[in-house]
Design an enzyme around this catalytic site. Structure first.
Site, short mmCIF file in Angstrom:
data_model
loop_
_atom_site.label_atom_id
_atom_site.label_comp_id
_atom_site.label_asym_id
_atom_site.label_seq_id
_atom_site.Cartn_x
_atom_site.Cartn_y
_atom_site.Cartn_z
N GLU A 139 0.82 -1.21 0.00
CA GLU A 139 0.00 0.00 0.00
C GLU A 139 0.85 1.26 0.00
O GLU A 139 0.51 2.26 -0.64
CB GLU A 139 -0.95 -0.01 1.20
N ASP A 207 3.71 -4.51 -6.16
CA ASP A 207 4.30 -5.77 -5.69
C ASP A 207 5.82 -5.69 -5.74
O ASP A 207 6.51 -6.05 -4.78
CB ASP A 207 3.83 -6.94 -6.55
#
Length: 487
Positions: A139, A207
């Protein structure tokens, strides 16, 4: 006007930053290191300054319209964990604020200005601190790469109507991710394809950067893949997956890629983290489980010794006893725990509540005083001590401590609530209403805040300096509201 504005903010923050999409297609690309870090490029969709203004406004609306948890112990833990990651993040342009949402869904989300929310359900399912940290790192990467601004640009280039339909998701998506996704899919076919492609790119980038951040911060880089696998396996046969899988689709390619990326870093076998286990026990005992079940669960955990941490099981049991008003049982457990770890914030917080419940707040003051002396602005210590002072009718001591604390954490809701209580009980009504005004402002309820300040003005009597300060604060609140309306 303000209601309409807040709706738009929710649509952007939750739908854009979390990259909602119903399509879970495989992302096929050959070079895992070839994705450019394009998020740091300045966007003409929204400036960094405006991003912080909007993020602050969204956070105020979140406090007022969603189950945000105000828990100093859990807040301290989550903020500390998040900060350990942020210091290893590139392009962090502003301070990050991490907060909890009392929701059993397995989810986390980010929005403008470095705000990151974590659902309690996600914490319950994380097996270790590295898995929780892997979600935070992902995040954080959405924020540092400015995925909100980039998505806004892409939607604007595609079609203004597509952006309008995105805004229409509003609060629906906060309460019901599936319904929000349906609203987003109402645009044209071209816009929908852009949305799918852009979401896939965002997730790949978050990611990649998140796993790198995780490794540099000293966590196990394999945690991202292990958490992905656990979730994918558990919900493989479920017709309606949890929100986390809707906002961040898990494909076989994505899981394999996370595992491959982790292989670029040395694997770390980390010991059980006590603070993580205590935070997890606190969430179960106070928020996730009903009171009766919490007692049964933790009594069984202590007897069977099935938990990863015996201390966490005992701590959870003590909290469960407190909820059932079995205070003496809770105190016996906490006395034993704190004897072995006298500065543990989880334990100090629980014992403070126990002493206050037993009508012995001065014992809590005595317990906390040496710790507060060394760290007067720690939120757990300062707020527990202030609460103990109020219960002991030492209102001036509480007010002095809270004033000092609010110099560094001016937006902490509980501090303003305790301040209001101290002023009320000491019959200082002008200051009481001013403190209430600050609480309303934290919810974005500026009209209610101004009302409280007008009450405060009436109680100020002949104190002209106080009246001048109140008038100035009224003007600040009105200016803030007008500034938001001009965005």
């Amino acid at each position: 006007m303000r209601k309409k504005f807040s709706a738009s903010l929710f649509a952007f923050s939750f739908l854009l930053t979390s990259s909602l999409t119903a399509v879970a297609q495989d992302a096929k690309y050959s070079n895992k290191n070839a994705l450019p870090e394009i998020g740091v490029v300045a966007s003409d969709a929204i400036s960094l300054d405006k991003e912080m203004i909007v993020g602050d406004a969204v956070m105020r609306q979140m406090r007022g319209q969603s189950p945000v948890i105000s828990d100093p112990v859990l807040d301290e833990y989550l903020q500390d964990l998040g900060n350990r990651l942020v210091v290893h993040a590139d392009n962090a342009k502003f301070p990050f604020e991490f907060f909890w949402v009392n929701n059993d869904a397995i989810n986390a989300f980010a929005f403008f200005g470095g705000h990151i929310g974590v659902h309690t359900g996600l914490m319950r399912r994380a097996e270790n601190e590295s898995e929780l940290a892997s979600v935070l790192a992902h995040e954080i990467s959405h924020v540092t790469q400015r995925h909100i601004a980039r998505r806004m640009q892409a939607q604007q280039r595609s079609s203004p109507l597509a952006l309008a339909s995105l805004i229409g998701g509003v609060l629906i998506a906060m309460a019901n991710p599936e319904a929000g996704i349906a609203a987003m899919q109402a645009g044209s076919a071209a816009s929908a394809q852009l949305q799918i492609d852009y979401t896939r790119t965002n997730e790949q980038e978050a990611d990649r950067i998140g796993i790198s951040m995780l490794a540099r911060a000293g966590f196990d880089p394999n945690a991202a893949a292990s958490f992905f696998s656990t979730m994918a396996e558990e919900y493989r046969m479920v017709s309606r997956p949890p929100a986390r899988l809707l906002t961040h689709p898990l494909t076989e390619t994505r899981i394999a890629d996370a595992r491959s990326r982790a292989g670029d870093y040395p694997r770390r076998y980390l010991p059980i983290n006590k603070r993580f286990e205590l935070a997890k026990a606190r969430i179960k005992a106070r928020y996730s489980f009903k009171a009766d079940y919490a007692v049964e669960y933790f009594e069984a955990a202590v007897q069977q010794d099935v938990q990863r941490s015996k201390e966490a099981s005992l701590y959870g049991l003590a909290l469960a006893y407190m909820r059932k008003e079995q205070t003496e049982k809770a105190k016996k457990i906490m006395d034993e725990l704190i004897a072995g770890d006298s500065s543990n914030l989880f334990y100090l917080d629980a014992l403070t509540d126990i002493y206050i419940s037993l009508g012995e707040p001065l014992k809590a003051v005595e317990l906390l005083s040496p710790h507060v002396t060394h760290n007067p602005r720690n939120q757990v210590l300062a707020l527990n001590q202030a609460n103990a002072y109020i219960s002991a009718q030492k209102y001036d001591d509480a007010i002095s401590l809270l004033k000092d604390f609010l110099l560094v954490k001016k937006d902490y809701q509980i501090a303003h609530q305790l301040m209001s209580e101290a002023y009320q009980k000491s019959k200082r009504f002008s200051q009481m209403h001013q403190s209430k005004a600050e609480v309303y402002a934290l919810y974005g309820a500026y009209n209610r805040a101004v009302d409280e300040l007008q009450y405060a003005y009436n109680f100020a009597g002949e104190d002209h300096l106080e009246k001048q300060r109140i008038r100035a604060r009224i003007k600040q609140f009105r200016d803030q509201e007008e500034r938001l309306e001009r965005l």
